[in-house]
Design an enzyme around this catalytic site. Structure first.
Site, PDB file in Angstrom:
ATOM      1  N   CYS A  86      15.252  -4.044   2.779  1.00  0.00           N
ATOM      2  CA  CYS A  86      14.816  -4.787   2.473  1.00  0.00           C
ATOM      3  C   CYS A  86      13.243  -4.580   2.430  1.00  0.00           C
ATOM      4  O   CYS A  86      12.322  -4.414   3.345  1.00  0.00           O
ATOM      5  CB  CYS A  86      14.675  -5.863   3.945  1.00  0.00           C
ATOM      6  SG  CYS A  86      16.238  -6.254   4.701  1.00  0.00           S
ATOM      7  N   ALA A  87      12.690  -5.022   0.941  1.00  0.00           N
ATOM      8  CA  ALA A  87      11.737  -3.702   0.964  1.00  0.00           C
ATOM      9  C   ALA A  87      10.075  -4.720   0.404  1.00  0.00           C
ATOM     10  O   ALA A  87       9.237  -3.730   1.063  1.00  0.00           O
ATOM     11  CB  ALA A  87      11.740  -2.538  -0.785  1.00  0.00           C
ATOM     12  N   ALA A  88      10.403  -5.480  -0.500  1.00  0.00           N
ATOM     13  CA  ALA A  88       9.469  -6.544  -0.670  1.00  0.00           C
ATOM     14  C   ALA A  88       8.517  -6.982   0.886  1.00  0.00           C
ATOM     15  O   ALA A  88       9.021  -7.375   1.928  1.00  0.00           O
ATOM     16  CB  ALA A  88      10.139  -7.724  -1.020  1.00  0.00           C
ATOM     17  N   SER A 141       5.107  -2.176   1.159  1.00  0.00           N
ATOM     18  CA  SER A 141       3.808  -1.170   1.760  1.00  0.00           C
ATOM     19  C   SER A 141       4.680  -0.409   2.403  1.00  0.00           C
ATOM     20  O   SER A 141       4.324   0.911   1.710  1.00  0.00           O
ATOM     21  CB  SER A 141       2.830  -1.902   3.080  1.00  0.00           C
ATOM     22  OG  SER A 141       3.708  -2.551   3.656  1.00  0.00           O
ATOM     23  N   ASP A 201      21.737  -8.853  -1.897  1.00  0.00           N
ATOM     24  CA  ASP A 201      21.886  -8.895  -0.377  1.00  0.00           C
ATOM     25  C   ASP A 201      21.862  -7.279  -0.356  1.00  0.00           C
ATOM     26  O   ASP A 201      23.450  -7.013   0.176  1.00  0.00           O
ATOM     27  CB  ASP A 201      23.043 -10.385  -0.074  1.00  0.00           C
ATOM     28  CG  ASP A 201      23.274 -10.747   1.451  1.00  0.00           C
ATOM     29  OD1 ASP A 201      22.678  -9.768   2.061  1.00  0.00           O
ATOM     30  OD2 ASP A 201      24.028 -11.323   1.490  1.00  0.00           O
ATOM     31  N   ASP A 246      14.326  -2.190   7.451  1.00  0.00           N
ATOM     32  CA  ASP A 246      13.555  -3.387   8.380  1.00  0.00           C
ATOM     33  C   ASP A 246      14.119  -4.565   7.920  1.00  0.00           C
ATOM     34  O   ASP A 246      13.500  -4.955   6.759  1.00  0.00           O
ATOM     35  CB  ASP A 246      11.451  -3.179   7.548  1.00  0.00           C
ATOM     36  CG  ASP A 246      10.447  -3.655   8.076  1.00  0.00           C
ATOM     37  OD1 ASP A 246      10.804  -3.536   9.174  1.00  0.00           O
ATOM     38  OD2 ASP A 246       9.990  -4.565   6.943  1.00  0.00           O
ATOM     39  N   CYS A 296       9.379  -6.798  13.003  1.00  0.00           N
ATOM     40  CA  CYS A 296       8.506  -7.518  13.803  1.00  0.00           C
ATOM     41  C   CYS A 296       8.526  -8.588  14.962  1.00  0.00           C
ATOM     42  O   CYS A 296       7.616  -9.176  15.213  1.00  0.00           O
ATOM     43  CB  CYS A 296       7.083  -7.317  12.398  1.00  0.00           C
ATOM     44  SG  CYS A 296       8.163  -8.805  11.196  1.00  0.00           S
TER      45      CYS A 296
END
EC number: 2.1.1.-
Length: 739
Positions: free
Chosen positions: A149-151, A154, A207, A233, A293
């Site tokens: 889930c890269a976007a 950073s 997905d 993440d 987070c």
């Protein structure tokens, strides 16, 4: 609305300085207008406080500090790109919020510096806790990495930096496949990755909970691609981001976490499905980092406990307590309760009424068996609290794969087994919970043999696609096999060995025999090839063997651009600054070594004549034919006052002058490194004003006009400049880079 809004602003500006500000916040705006005139959001949420006080995730006696820290703005942090040129002290922490950095007139130059250096890929503005997951992955240059889930990217850029730890190796053996489910966010991800100019990154759009299982060719046979490192993440409620996302204060409710963990459509959580899919694709001995987070154990420990329980010993939590010395963290908790959005508590699944079963799931509770719970070592998870080191809130768990997942442990299968047997093949839990037909690529095929996660797909699979796929063409997948969302991507076409396009390039630049020409690709199957891109051989392998399984958004770095009227010269393609550091080790011709003074002139003037450059530079340039060149600055160790890092620039040798093809932010970066302060830009002359040039007198020569009369090439033609594939790395010095 626009006129009324402008009118109100005009009235406010015309009010007398001593006027009383009766409106709420008026006095504040008068004292410091740059802080903004929006009313402050009240940073209170009683349900939030009640929930976390009951769960006791904050040590006794620290609740007040915890809440005070959450109400303070998050300080801005940045990371210097580690592999480019800076050895240590790569992450920096300020005591300024992002809002102050953007709005304060006193910090305008510093903010411009941050924006410029970020665009050129030399720094990344990234939250401190966000840097932790890539560090705990312990990446090495040979690792195959999946960022699920890269976007916005950073963490992805951090992973790319780790692959390029050795700057002397242009093509590391490893690669990063960065995925995101949101098509638009994928392009943000591309923008982030492009700043680092790596041939080892591929951006895909899937997905994450059902990301396809890929194959690679190993010595002529197909093998499943298992990743050495996976970053998971996952999407979360984000209550650890309250310091920067102020809306969370008024929107927070336990329902956010409950919906992410489980809902009516799927009995397994989105977060758990993504983590399960990651574990399936992790190599034995590999490491996966799960992070959120969020501070909520429903999204954190509950997901890890469920994953460990169903892995039946295949996964274990790694003890990373000594891997980041200096980091303050709290161990994961082993007991927690579940609260509904209206404040009702449940301690175990048996107490949940049937009417709540669509909202609360059994995997949200800790395991009942004390021995099983103890064996999980949930205390090895890391929870970062905001008040301990002035950061955001975060959760991290590091998992190591010891053996195949239980649903992958199968007996060896015979070739050509019956259709009935194939239909009864066991699926993974991640597949079973999708509520839709399973992707055929996830099914056990008769061409697979072996046990566990060491299955091998033989070349018989290639026969199925024979005649339906062009060699070296990796186009978008057919719509029948995969739904295409967002923009339709151009195909990725590898340059054939016998393509007549390459020999003139090879001769013109005297490319080394070791140059991996098979890794060159273009984005068109018809017409002139305008841009040439380069990928690593490992990513080439992935592309060629999976073009119908995955939607690739972007990969490779631009290394050559077709020059306008290029046929007039010995080579139709000029070098692109974006890929020069990858290409340079293979180039043996058309290299001019320049001094630091030459670099200053080349970066501040559009087309300086030979007479403006040093005699050493002129002696190297005078015998070269017109066309693309490499400008190389080598540091002089005997002169400690000079710039002590090498610089490689793309340039053009004209009839009587030399120009550089370097994007604006990159040239500003080099000028800063040489101690020059950029004061402005004269756009007509293409001259960048620095503190040195401002001190000199006289009008600058009209180099552009004279150079063009002397036979200089014009800017790239309009068709190329407007192409979506063209980036600032191919823009000449005087052309304004895209905003």
């Amino acid at each position: 609305m626009g006129r009324r809004s402008r009118g109100r602003r005009l009235q406010q500006q015309q009010r007398p300085e001593d006027a009383e500000d009766g409106a709420e916040g008026g006095g504040k705006r008068g004292e410091a207008g740059w802080e903004g005139g929006y009313p402050e959001i009240v940073k209170e949420n009683k349900l939030f406080e009640h929930y976390y006080q009951e769960l006791k995730i904050v040590p006794e006696g620290e609740w007040g500090q915890f809440m005070d820290a959450l109400r303070e703005p998050l300080p801005a942090t940045l990371r210097i790109t580690g592999y480019k040129r800076y050895p240590e002290e790569l992450a920096w922490h300020t005591n300024l919020s992002r809002k102050i950095l953007r709005k304060s007139p006193h910090l305008e130059k510093f903010h411009q510096f941050l924006v410029s250096e970020t665009e050129s890929g030399n720094i990344s503005r990234q939250e401190a806790v966000s840097m932790i997951p890539p560090l705990l992955l312990n990446v090495r240059p040979h690792h195959k990495i999946l960022d699920m889930c890269a976007a916005p990217g950073s963490k992805t850029t951090q992973l790319i930096e780790m692959l390029h730890a050795d700057m002397n190796v242009p093509f590391p053996e490893g690669f990063v496949i960065a995925n995101d489910v949101d098509n638009k966010r994928c392009y943000l991800l591309v923008h982030q990755a492009k700043r680092l100019s790596s041939p080892c990154i591929m951006v895909v759009n899937h997905d994450a909970s059902s990301i396809p299982r890929l194959q690679i060719d190993v010595d002529g046979r197909k093998e499943i691609l298992f990743y050495d490192r996976i970053l998971c993440d996952v999407p979360c409620s984000g209550d650890g981001t309250m310091r920067k996302n102020i809306d969370v204060w008024k929107k927070w409710t336990t329902l956010n976490s409950l919906q992410l963990h489980g809902h009516l459509i799927s009995p397994l959580s989105l977060q758990l499905r993504i983590a399960t899919r990651g574990a399936e694709q992790l190599a034995e001995g590999g490491r996966m980092v799960y992070s959120t987070c969020s501070l909520n154990p429903i999204e954190d420990e509950a997901v890890i406990a469920s994953l460990l329980e169903k892995s039946e010993g295949a996964l274990e939590l790694a003890d990373v307590s000594n891997e980041l010395p200096g980091l303050k963290w709290m161990p994961g908790i082993t007991q927690w309760k579940v609260m509904t959005k209206d404040g009702q508590w449940f301690t175990d699944w048996d107490a949940v009424p049937h009417s709540r079963h669509t909202q609360i799931r059994p995997t949200m509770f800790p395991p009942k068996d004390p021995e099983k719970l103890q064996a999980m070592h949930l205390e090895r998870c890391l929870r970062i609290l905001p008040h301990h080191q002035n950061t955001g809130g975060f959760f991290v768990a590091v998992l190591v794969k010891k053996s195949s997942m239980p649903w992958n442990k199968r007996q060896p299968k015979l070739q050509g087994k019956s259709a009935e047997t194939r239909e009864s093949t066991q699926l993974s839990p991640a597949d079973l919970t999708e509520g839709k037909p399973t992707d055929p690529s996830k099914l056990e095929s008769p061409s697979f043999t072996g046990t566990g996660d060491t299955e091998i797909a033989h070349a018989t699979e290639d026969l199925e696609n024979n005649g339906s796929k062009k060699d070296g063409v990796c186009g978008p997948p057919p719509s029948k096999k995969m739904k295409l969302f967002g923009f339709k991507e151009d195909p990725f076409v590898f340059i054939p060995e016998d393509d007549p396009l390459f020999p003139p390039i090879e001769k013109f630049y005297a490319l080394d025999p070791s140059f991996p020409r098979m890794n060159l690709l273009t984005r068109t199957t018809e017409g002139k090839k305008r841009q040439l891109y380069m990928v690593s051989k490992e990513l080439r392998n992935v592309l060629l063997n999976n073009s119908e399984k995955m939607k690739v958004i972007n990969t490779g770095i631009k290394v050559w651009c077709r020059n306008n009227s290029g046929e007039e010269f010995d080579c139709a393609f000029r070098l692109a600054q974006e890929g020069i550091y990858t290409l340079y080790p293979f180039i043996n011709s058309r290299i001019i070594t320049v001094s630091m003074e030459d670099v200053k002139i080349l970066l501040t003037q559009e087309n300086p004549f030979f007479r403006k450059l040093s005699s050493e530079t002129y002696s190297q340039a005078k015998d070269l034919a017109k066309g693309s060149i490499v400008l190389k600055y080598e540091p002089d160790s005997a002169n400690p006052d000079a710039l002590q890092c090498p610089i490689v620039l793309c340039g053009w040798r004209g009839k009587a002058s030399i120009r550089t093809f370097v994007p604006k932010n990159e040239r500003l970066h080099y000028l800063r490194m040489m101690g020059l302060e950029v004061l402005g830009e004269k756009k007509k002359e293409g001259v960048i004003l620095t503190n040195e040039s401002a001190a000199s007198t006289g009008q600058p020569d009209n180099d552009v006009t004279e150079g063009q009369r002397a036979g200089e090439p014009n800017s790239p033609d309009a068709e190329e400049a407007n192409s979506p594939d063209v980036t600032a790395g191919c823009d000449p010095a005087g052309v304004h880079p895209p905003r």
